[in-house]
Design a protein around this motif. Structure first.
Motif, PDB file in Angstrom:
ATOM      1  N   UNK A 134       0.846  -1.195   0.000  1.00  0.00           N
ATOM      2  CA  UNK A 134       0.000   0.000   0.000  1.00  0.00           C
ATOM      3  C   UNK A 134       0.876   1.236   0.000  1.00  0.00           C
ATOM      4  N   UNK A 135       0.324   2.338  -0.499  1.00  0.00           N
ATOM      5  CA  UNK A 135       1.037   3.606  -0.534  1.00  0.00           C
ATOM      6  C   UNK A 135       0.117   4.690   0.021  1.00  0.00           C
ATOM      7  N   UNK A 136       0.660   5.513   0.919  1.00  0.00           N
ATOM      8  CA  UNK A 136      -0.101   6.624   1.488  1.00  0.00           C
ATOM      9  C   UNK A 136       0.347   7.928   0.836  1.00  0.00           C
ATOM     10  N   UNK A 137      -0.616   8.716   0.383  1.00  0.00           N
ATOM     11  CA  UNK A 137      -0.362  10.099  -0.013  1.00  0.00           C
ATOM     12  C   UNK A 137      -0.919  10.981   1.089  1.00  0.00           C
ATOM     13  N   UNK A 138      -0.156  11.979   1.531  1.00  0.00           N
ATOM     14  CA  UNK A 138      -0.617  12.812   2.642  1.00  0.00           C
ATOM     15  C   UNK A 138      -1.508  13.956   2.184  1.00  0.00           C
ATOM     16  N   UNK A 139      -1.688  14.096   0.856  1.00  0.00           N
ATOM     17  CA  UNK A 139      -2.608  15.103   0.328  1.00  0.00           C
ATOM     18  C   UNK A 139      -3.054  14.668  -1.066  1.00  0.00           C
ATOM     19  N   UNK A 140      -4.097  15.295  -1.566  1.00  0.00           N
ATOM     20  CA  UNK A 140      -4.661  14.907  -2.862  1.00  0.00           C
ATOM     21  C   UNK A 140      -3.736  15.243  -4.022  1.00  0.00           C
ATOM     22  N   UNK A 141      -3.052  16.375  -3.935  1.00  0.00           N
ATOM     23  CA  UNK A 141      -2.109  16.706  -5.003  1.00  0.00           C
ATOM     24  C   UNK A 141      -0.939  15.737  -5.020  1.00  0.00           C
ATOM     25  N   UNK A 142      -0.572  15.224  -3.847  1.00  0.00           N
ATOM     26  CA  UNK A 142       0.477  14.209  -3.779  1.00  0.00           C
ATOM     27  C   UNK A 142       0.057  12.938  -4.491  1.00  0.00           C
ATOM     28  N   UNK A 143      -1.208  12.556  -4.317  1.00  0.00           N
ATOM     29  CA  UNK A 143      -1.734  11.377  -5.013  1.00  0.00           C
ATOM     30  C   UNK A 143      -1.677  11.579  -6.524  1.00  0.00           C
ATOM     31  N   UNK A 144      -2.110  12.731  -6.987  1.00  0.00           N
ATOM     32  CA  UNK A 144      -2.114  13.008  -8.428  1.00  0.00           C
ATOM     33  C   UNK A 144      -0.708  12.962  -9.002  1.00  0.00           C
ATOM     34  N   UNK A 145       0.249  13.521  -8.257  1.00  0.00           N
ATOM     35  CA  UNK A 145       1.625  13.523  -8.742  1.00  0.00           C
ATOM     36  C   UNK A 145       2.193  12.103  -8.784  1.00  0.00           C
ATOM     37  N   UNK A 146       1.884  11.280  -7.784  1.00  0.00           N
ATOM     38  CA  UNK A 146       2.366   9.901  -7.792  1.00  0.00           C
ATOM     39  C   UNK A 146       1.833   9.132  -8.994  1.00  0.00           C
ATOM     40  N   UNK A 147       0.582   9.356  -9.318  1.00  0.00           N
ATOM     41  CA  UNK A 147      -0.005   8.679 -10.481  1.00  0.00           C
ATOM     42  C   UNK A 147       0.741   9.083 -11.752  1.00  0.00           C
ATOM     43  N   UNK A 148       1.037  10.379 -11.888  1.00  0.00           N
ATOM     44  CA  UNK A 148       1.784  10.848 -13.060  1.00  0.00           C
ATOM     45  C   UNK A 148       3.225  10.350 -13.046  1.00  0.00           C
ATOM     46  N   UNK A 149       3.715   9.956 -11.855  1.00  0.00           N
ATOM     47  CA  UNK A 149       5.070   9.407 -11.730  1.00  0.00           C
ATOM     48  C   UNK A 149       5.116   7.901 -11.939  1.00  0.00           C
ATOM     49  N   UNK A 150       3.999   7.326 -12.365  1.00  0.00           N
ATOM     50  CA  UNK A 150       4.000   5.913 -12.733  1.00  0.00           C
ATOM     51  C   UNK A 150       3.516   4.963 -11.662  1.00  0.00           C
ATOM     52  N   UNK A 151       2.915   5.483 -10.578  1.00  0.00           N
ATOM     53  CA  UNK A 151       2.419   4.628  -9.498  1.00  0.00           C
ATOM     54  C   UNK A 151       0.985   4.203  -9.796  1.00  0.00           C
ATOM     55  N   UNK A 152       0.696   2.942  -9.558  1.00  0.00           N
ATOM     56  CA  UNK A 152      -0.647   2.410  -9.755  1.00  0.00           C
ATOM     57  C   UNK A 152      -1.626   3.084  -8.792  1.00  0.00           C
ATOM     58  N   UNK A 153      -2.637   3.795  -9.301  1.00  0.00           N
ATOM     59  CA  UNK A 153      -3.564   4.516  -8.408  1.00  0.00           C
ATOM     60  C   UNK A 153      -4.332   3.610  -7.452  1.00  0.00           C
ATOM     61  N   UNK A 154      -4.475   2.326  -7.810  1.00  0.00           N
ATOM     62  CA  UNK A 154      -5.199   1.401  -6.938  1.00  0.00           C
ATOM     63  C   UNK A 154      -4.449   1.140  -5.629  1.00  0.00           C
ATOM     64  N   UNK A 155      -3.148   1.404  -5.629  1.00  0.00           N
ATOM     65  CA  UNK A 155      -2.349   1.175  -4.423  1.00  0.00           C
ATOM     66  C   UNK A 155      -2.332   2.386  -3.482  1.00  0.00           C
ATOM     67  N   UNK A 156      -2.817   3.537  -3.970  1.00  0.00           N
ATOM     68  CA  UNK A 156      -2.662   4.796  -3.228  1.00  0.00           C
ATOM     69  C   UNK A 156      -3.917   5.122  -2.421  1.00  0.00           C
ATOM     70  N   UNK A 157      -3.710   5.471  -1.161  1.00  0.00           N
ATOM     71  CA  UNK A 157      -4.797   5.954  -0.311  1.00  0.00           C
ATOM     72  C   UNK A 157      -4.364   7.280   0.316  1.00  0.00           C
ATOM     73  N   UNK A 158      -5.240   8.268   0.247  1.00  0.00           N
ATOM     74  CA  UNK A 158      -4.942   9.564   0.861  1.00  0.00           C
ATOM     75  C   UNK A 158      -5.303   9.520   2.345  1.00  0.00           C
TER      76      UNK A 158
END
Length: 366
Positions: A134-158
């Motif tokens: 699992x991957x934690x993003x501490x904010x919504x913009x962090x989640x968006x940036x991780x997705x653009x950096x090649x991270x699977x969005x299904x693994x990310x939880x804000x």
């Protein structure tokens, strides 16, 4: 009880270290057994050892340090670690590669930055992050940036950062005005960010220069912390004739005393994920001005109405926002009340710790 090894390259005194410490304080010896491993020694090691946490040093020269991978796998086997919780790319890659040797150990990552990765890292992310649970993003913009950096969005939880509301909301009798000989009729501002390029101190100093020209109201701005740009900022303040309004307070451990001694807190950062300090300030009920960067909009928005957002490097805009709060007592009172409500509802450490622990359990079941 889940055995969690928190892995961090530099164990200093910034927000990420605070994140690790607060999670351990909340979960250790209750729902988890916490261990800590680091490369560069710092204040966090002392703080965790004072809490009775076992700490270990692992040299981590780069994200693909094979020796570090082997040593981490050995340490996890020795301690019987169930899950490694990483905080930055270097140690995250090392932890995931250690699963090749020790596949029983799960890896979870919290991303604390909003930065675009290079093409090679984006490609590597797509290859290596399937090893992550699992991957934690501490904010919504962090989640968006991780997705653009090649991270699977299904693994990310804000999961927003959180603070101990009870501790911060309990007032202290501040000694700030007495210490710095500030009269009662002076409006006091505080910025306690580290003096680094991304924290925007030069922007803030330029705004104070504008403010001095725009108002006759007496004010002081306390700049508290240390860092590589401290001396440069001191020179800039002197060159701009602001020595009479700017106070350099140095690195302080009594941050709560400073917060309760000010009328307004200013976050001038150029880059920000989700600042612990901002949330702590709001939990103290102090009005806030912050740059519209990173996760600041997750905190300050039309729904929460707990502060004012300004554009980075808009000196006049920041000065005008300061005047707006400085001259409107009703606005300060409303912002203060909304600040306490916002932290209780969205950034409460109990909520954050429980959501994080739920992800630990989920990771072990994958």
């Amino acid at each position: 009880m889940i055995k969690v090894l928190y892995l961090l390259n530099h164990a200093g005194k910034a927000g990420t270290e605070r994140y690790v410490q607060t999670l351990i304080e909340k979960l250790n010896n209750d729902k988890i057994k916490a261990y800590f491993a680091y490369n560069e020694y710092g204040l966090l090691v002392e703080r965790l050892e004072a809490l009775g946490v076992e700490t270990y040093r692992i040299e981590m020269r780069n994200p693909f340090d094979i020796k570090a991978v082997i040593n981490l796998a050995k340490l996890c086997k020795k301690l019987g670690v169930d899950l490694i919780h990483t905080q930055f790319l270097r140690e995250n890659y090392i932890a995931m590669l250690s699963r090749i040797i020790n596949p029983k150990v799960k890896v979870m990552y919290t991303n604390h930055f909003i930065l675009e990765n290079s093409l090679p890292i984006r490609i590597t992310n797509r290859i290596i992050t399937p090893l992550e649970s699992n991957i934690i993003a501490v904010c919504n913009r962090g989640r968006d940036m991780m997705i653009s950096n090649g991270i699977n969005p299904k693994k990310i939880k804000v999961i927003f950062n959180g603070v101990d509301v009870k501790y911060w909301a309990e007032p202290v009798e501040s000694t700030v005005r007495e210490e710095f000989k500030i009269d009662d009729d002076v409006f006091v501002m505080l910025c306690a960010s580290r003096f680094a390029h991304d924290k925007g101190h030069k922007f803030l100093i330029n705004a104070l220069y504008e403010l001095k020209k725009m108002t006759n109201r007496k004010f002081k701005c306390i700049l508290s912390n240390d860092g590589p740009l401290l001396e440069e900022c001191k020179k800039k303040v002197s060159d701009m004739g602001l020595d009479d309004v700017v106070i350099f307070a140095g690195f302080r451990k009594d941050i709560k005393n400073l917060i309760y001694g000010c009328d307004l807190y200013i976050n001038s950062s150029e880059h920000e994920a989700l600042s612990f300090l901002i949330i702590e300030v709001l939990a103290c009920g102090v009005p806030l001005i912050a740059t519209d960067m990173g996760g600041n909009r997750d905190i300050i928005n039309d729904e929460t109405n707990c502060g004012i957002l300004v554009q980075y490097n808009d000196h006049k805009g920041l000065a005008e926002a300061i005047i707006k709060i400085m001259e409107d007592g009703e606005l300060r009172s409303a912002l203060s009340q909304n600040a306490l409500k916002t932290v209780n509802e969205k950034f409460n450490l109990d909520k954050v710790a429980q959501e994080t622990y739920n992800l630990y359990e989920d990771s072990l079941n994958k």
